[in-house]
Design an enzyme around this catalytic site. Structure first.
Site, PDB file in Angstrom:
ATOM      1  CD  GLU A  14      -1.711  -7.389   9.335  1.00 46.29           C
ATOM      2  OE1 GLU A  14      -1.781  -8.550   9.776  1.00 46.29           O
ATOM      3  OE2 GLU A  14      -2.683  -6.618   9.290  1.00 46.29           O
ATOM      4  CB  SER A  35       1.430  -2.191   4.862  1.00 44.87           C
ATOM      5  OG  SER A  35       0.693  -1.059   5.283  1.00 44.87           O
ATOM      6  CG  HIS A  40       1.232  -1.723   8.976  1.00 43.03           C
ATOM      7  ND1 HIS A  40       1.180  -2.759   8.079  1.00 43.03           N
ATOM      8  CD2 HIS A  40      -0.059  -1.475   9.314  1.00 43.03           C
ATOM      9  CE1 HIS A  40      -0.074  -3.122   7.880  1.00 43.03           C
ATOM     10  NE2 HIS A  40      -0.849  -2.345   8.619  1.00 43.03           N
ATOM     11  CG  HIS A  67      -1.592   7.183 -14.604  1.00 40.31           C
ATOM     12  ND1 HIS A  67      -2.743   7.387 -13.875  1.00 40.31           N
ATOM     13  CD2 HIS A  67      -0.715   8.158 -14.219  1.00 40.31           C
ATOM     14  CE1 HIS A  67      -2.583   8.450 -13.087  1.00 40.31           C
ATOM     15  NE2 HIS A  67      -1.368   8.924 -13.267  1.00 40.31           N
ATOM     16  NE  ARG A  71       4.970  11.079 -18.118  1.00 43.03           N
ATOM     17  CZ  ARG A  71       4.068  11.965 -17.705  1.00 43.03           C
ATOM     18  NH1 ARG A  71       4.251  12.612 -16.567  1.00 43.03           N
ATOM     19  NH2 ARG A  71       2.976  12.183 -18.412  1.00 43.03           N
ATOM     20  CG  ASN A  99      -1.884   8.536  -9.410  1.00 38.70           C
ATOM     21  OD1 ASN A  99      -0.687   8.373  -9.170  1.00 38.70           O
ATOM     22  ND2 ASN A  99      -2.459   9.715  -9.337  1.00 38.70           N
ATOM     23  NE  ARG A 101       2.190   8.793 -10.342  1.00 37.02           N
ATOM     24  CZ  ARG A 101       1.923   9.787 -11.171  1.00 37.02           C
ATOM     25  NH1 ARG A 101       2.858  10.207 -12.006  1.00 37.02           N
ATOM     26  NH2 ARG A 101       0.743  10.361 -11.175  1.00 37.02           N
TER      27      ARG A 101
END
Length: 239
Positions: A14, A35, A40, A67, A71, A99, A101
């Site tokens: 914030e 964020s 925001h 995960h 990779r 997860n 992404r």
């Protein structure tokens, strides 16, 4: 932290764009979180990002956001001994992960929002200047004090100890006039039931956090001019 075995992780969600002594908030610790939720300072609708200048933490974050697999890690990294076998590395998990992404659409929106961020911050500070002028001498409220160069996520108000106002009544008045408000960043977070899952200690009592928890609230800021809206809030809270 100098001379102490303390690592600072900054929750800067914030305070994007805020500065203290010429340094950006979110860059004082080993990591800073930001964020980009739609309410925001800049928005990708959902999501956010983490900043760090520590290469090991960077590699850990690359794995944890996807995960816990290898990779996305470079061949030379500080998390695993990554092989040259792309097939094996495509589903090799070395850390517990999530997860989280970002999707391409969010990234595209974020790139354009980032270009606009300086103007967004400028308007938020203009709104804040008006807010301070309207409420700085209010008999019932303590307002946010800017110690350097805040980016003014919202406008915090805390009912003064000697005031006869009750927060519930104030919130009801705002709601009746379609003015949204929120607790000031959950107030005293240790009052939340989730704390039972953490190993923590509290040093002495949290009297100021408790007072804010019971008597504080904030109304939102925006990157558009809020002169009309702030004057309405002032009129409601002064009467």
């Amino acid at each position: 932290m100098k001379d102490k075995d303390i690592f600072i992780l900054e929750d800067n969600c914030e305070s994007m764009g805020a500065e203290y002594k010429g340094k950006q908030a979110g860059t004082f610790g080993v990591m800073g979180t930001f964020s980009t939720f739609f309410s925001h300072h800049m928005a990708t609708m959902e999501g956010g990002f983490v900043t760090t200048d520590d290469e090991e933490l960077y590699h850990i974050l690359l794995a944890v956001r996807a995960h816990g697999w290898t990779r996305d890690l470079p061949k030379e990294n500080k998390v695993s001994n990554k092989s040259n076998d792309w097939f094996e590395e495509s589903f090799r998990f070395v850390l517990p992960g999530y997860n989280v992404r970002p999707v391409e659409m969010s990234g595209a929106i974020g790139v354009e929002q980032l270009k606009k961020l300086p103007n967004f911050l400028q308007q938020r500070r203009k709104n804040a200047k008006l807010f301070v002028e309207l409420f700085k001498n209010h008999k019932d409220f303590i307002i946010q004090r800017d110690i350097d160069n805040s980016s003014w996520f919202g406008f915090s108000l805390i009912i003064k100890p000697k005031s006869n106002l009750k927060r519930k009544d104030v919130i009801n008045i705002l709601q009746e006039n379609n003015i949204d408000c929120r607790p000031i960043v959950t107030g005293n977070f240790t009052k939340n039931e989730v704390m039972r899952y953490f190993d923590y200690k509290i040093h002495k009592d949290l009297k100021n956090a408790d007072y804010l928890h019971n008597n504080g609230f904030f109304v939102g800021n925006s990157q558009i001019c809020l002169k009309k809206q702030l004057c309405i809030v002032q009129n409601l809270l002064c009467n």
